[in-house]
Design an enzyme around this catalytic site. Structure first.
Site, PDB file in Angstrom:
ATOM      1  N   SER A  15       0.956  -0.868   0.023  1.00 44.65           N
ATOM      2  CA  SER A  15       0.119  -0.074  -0.048  1.00 44.65           C
ATOM      3  C   SER A  15       1.133   1.305  -0.001  1.00 44.65           C
ATOM      4  O   SER A  15       1.834   1.250  -1.001  1.00 44.65           O
ATOM      5  CB  SER A  15      -0.714  -0.149   1.224  1.00 44.65           C
ATOM      6  OG  SER A  15      -1.921   0.833   1.087  1.00 44.65           O
ATOM      7  N   ASP A  69      -9.341  -6.218  -4.553  1.00 49.53           N
ATOM      8  CA  ASP A  69      -9.059  -5.027  -3.668  1.00 49.53           C
ATOM      9  C   ASP A  69      -9.786  -3.919  -4.154  1.00 49.53           C
ATOM     10  O   ASP A  69      -9.993  -3.497  -5.279  1.00 49.53           O
ATOM     11  CB  ASP A  69      -7.276  -4.697  -4.181  1.00 49.53           C
ATOM     12  CG  ASP A  69      -6.628  -3.569  -3.147  1.00 49.53           C
ATOM     13  OD1 ASP A  69      -7.521  -2.820  -2.683  1.00 49.53           O
ATOM     14  OD2 ASP A  69      -5.528  -3.649  -3.116  1.00 49.53           O
ATOM     15  N   HIS A 104      -7.053  -6.429  -0.347  1.00 51.87           N
ATOM     16  CA  HIS A 104      -6.000  -5.263  -0.108  1.00 51.87           C
ATOM     17  C   HIS A 104      -4.960  -5.987   0.573  1.00 51.87           C
ATOM     18  O   HIS A 104      -3.676  -5.254   0.516  1.00 51.87           O
ATOM     19  CB  HIS A 104      -6.411  -4.102   0.583  1.00 51.87           C
ATOM     20  CG  HIS A 104      -5.505  -2.842   0.230  1.00 51.87           C
ATOM     21  ND1 HIS A 104      -4.749  -2.572  -0.856  1.00 51.87           N
ATOM     22  CD2 HIS A 104      -4.962  -2.118   1.371  1.00 51.87           C
ATOM     23  CE1 HIS A 104      -4.177  -1.513  -0.538  1.00 51.87           C
ATOM     24  NE2 HIS A 104      -3.823  -1.123   0.739  1.00 51.87           N
TER      25      HIS A 104
END
Length: 363
Positions: free
Chosen positions: A124, A269, A297
Site C-alpha cells: 500500500s 482489492d 488489499h
C-alpha cells in the site's frame, strides 16, 4: 548482473518455491527492537539470518501486519519490518510524513543496522515508499516487490479522498469515545453478513465494498490515539488529495530497467484497484505480476503461505542487481518513458499513457 528476463505481456504465475518448509517454526524468534535516530525512537521487528528483506507497511498500519509471514521468511532471510515514523511503536512527532521522508527513514535505519543491500517489499503506502527508496538510494536496492502498492496512478478509494478534508480530524476524535469502536465493528460485521440482493451488482454490494473490513477496522481502531490520528492525516495529505493520489511512479519507472520487480495484487482489492497492477506491470516490461484471485488489499493475510512461496520463488530465480552508476547516468540523461516497450493489451497500454498524461498535465 541484470534482472530477470521479461515474462511477457500477461500476468505470470510462477511455480511454487522449492523451499522445503515455509510454515513458521517454533524456534523462529521475532524481536521488537528500537533505535533512536535523529532524536526519534524507531521501532522495528527483526528475525532470521541471510540476505536482507525490508518489509514496509501501509498507512495507519504497523509492522505487526507482517506477523504471519515474518517467521516463514526468516527461515532463510534476515527480515526487517519497521514501524514507519508516526505509526505503531515508533515516535509520532509533528514532522515530515512525505514519501521521500519515509524513504530517508528506511535508509537511516539500515545504516544504523549495518545493512547496505536489501530486497524491498512494500504494501500500500509502503509500496510507494519502496519505489521511492529504490529511486533515492539505488545502491541499497537489490529487488523490488510491490504489494497492492500506492503510487501507480491517481485512482484511489473515495473514502481516502474524503479523509483528506479538514472535517475528518473532528470525525476521528469520535473514535476516542467509549463504545464507538465496538459499535463500528458490530455495524461493519452486520453489513458484511447481509445476503446478496438480486439484481444488485456484486461490485457495489456491502460485502464486496468491505472486502478487507477486518484489517481496515483494525487500522481505524489504532487511530483513536490522538498522536496516531494526527500522523495519519499528515501522511495521507502528503500523498492524496480530493482528486486522488498526488504522487505516482510512472514518470520514473524506466529507472527499474535492471532491477527485478514483482507485483503481487489481490483481484478483489477495493482500496487500490487491481487495474493498477496491470498498469504498473505494463509500464515496467520486465516485471512479473502474480494476482491473488480471492484476495483483497491484504493478500499476505488472505493466503500467507502462497504469498511467501511467491516471494521466495522470485528471490531464488532472480539475481540481485548491482548498482551501476554509469548505467544510472545514461538512463537519466537519455532515458525516459518508452511507450513502444509497454506490454499488455491495447486497453492497458492506453491506460498507462492516459495516466502519464494526467500526471504531466495536473496542476
Amino acid at each position: 548482473m541484470s534482472g530477470p528476463q521479461p515474462p511477457g505481456p500477461t500476468a505470470t504465475r510462477p511455480k511454487a518455491s522449492a523451499t522445503p518448509n515455509l510454515r513458521p517454526v517454533s524456534d523462529t524468534e521475532v524481536r521488537v527492537e528500537y533505535h533512536t535516530i535523529h532524536g526519534y525512537r524507531r521501532a522495528y521487528r527483526i528475525a532470521g539470518s541471510g540476505p536482507a528483506l525490508l518489509l514496509i507497511h501501509g498507512i495507519g498500519d504497523n509492522s505487526s501486519t507482517w506477523n504471519e509471514i515474518i517467521p516463514m521468511l526468516a527461515q532463510h532471510y534476515t527480515v526487517i519490518a519497521p514501524d514507519l515514523l508516526g505509526h505503531g511503536r515508533s515516535d509520532k512527532p509533528r514532522a515530515d510524513y512525505s514519501v521521500p521522508a519515509f524513504a530517508n527513514g528506511m535508509r537511516d535505519l539500515l545504516v544504523v543496522l549495518g545493512i547496505n543491500k536489501v530486497t524491498v517489499v512494500g504494501h500500500s503506502l509502503g509500496g510507494g515508499v519502496a519505489m521511492q527508496f529504490c529511486y533515492q538510494f539505488p545502491r541499497f536496492a537489490e529487488r523490488l516487490v510491490l504489494v497492492a502498492a500506492g503510487g501507480v496512478t491517481r485512482e484511489v478509494n473515495p473514502a481516502l479522498r474524503l479523509a483528506t478534508l479538514p472535517v475528518v480530524n473532528e470525525i476521528l476524535t469520535l473514535l476516542r469515545i467509549p463504545g464507538v469502536m465496538p459499535a463500528v465493528r458490530t455495524a461493519t460485521s452486520a453489513l458484511v453478513s447481509l445476503p446478496h440482493v438480486p439484481f444488485v451488482p456484486r461490485s457495489i454490494s456491502p460485502k464486496n465494498a468491505l472486502n478487507d473490513h477486518e484489517d481496515l477496522v483494525r487500522v481505524l481502531g489504532d487511530l483513536a490515539d490522538p498522536h496516531a490520528s494526527a500522523a495519519f492525516l499528515r501522511t495521507l495529505r502528503a500523498v492524496v488529495d480530493w482528486r486522488g493520489q498526488a504522487v505516482t511512479m510512472l514518470d520514473r519507472c524506466y529507472l527499474t530497467e535492471r532491477l527485478p520487480v514483482l507485483f503481487i495484487w489481490g483481484e478483489k482489492d477495493t482500496v487500490i484497484p487491481y487495474e493498477h497492477a496491470l498498469i504498473g506491470h505494463a509500464a515496467i516490461p520486465h516485471s512479473e505480476l502474480v494476482p491473488f484471485p480471492n484476495a483483497g488489499h491484504f493478500p499476505f493475510h488472505d493466503d500467507p503461505e502462497r504469498f511467501v512461496q511467491v516471494v521466495t520463488g522470485f528471490l531464488e530465480r532472480t539475481d540481485p542487481v548491482d548498482f551501476d552508476p554509469q548505467n544510472w547516468r545514461e538512463l537519466m540523461s537519455t532515458g525516459g518513458v518508452r511507450p513502444e516497450e509497454f506490454v499488455g493489451d491495447e486497453e492497458t497500454v492506453e491506460a498507462v499513457l492516459d495516466a502519464i498524461e494526467d500526471e504531466r498535465s495536473a496542476t
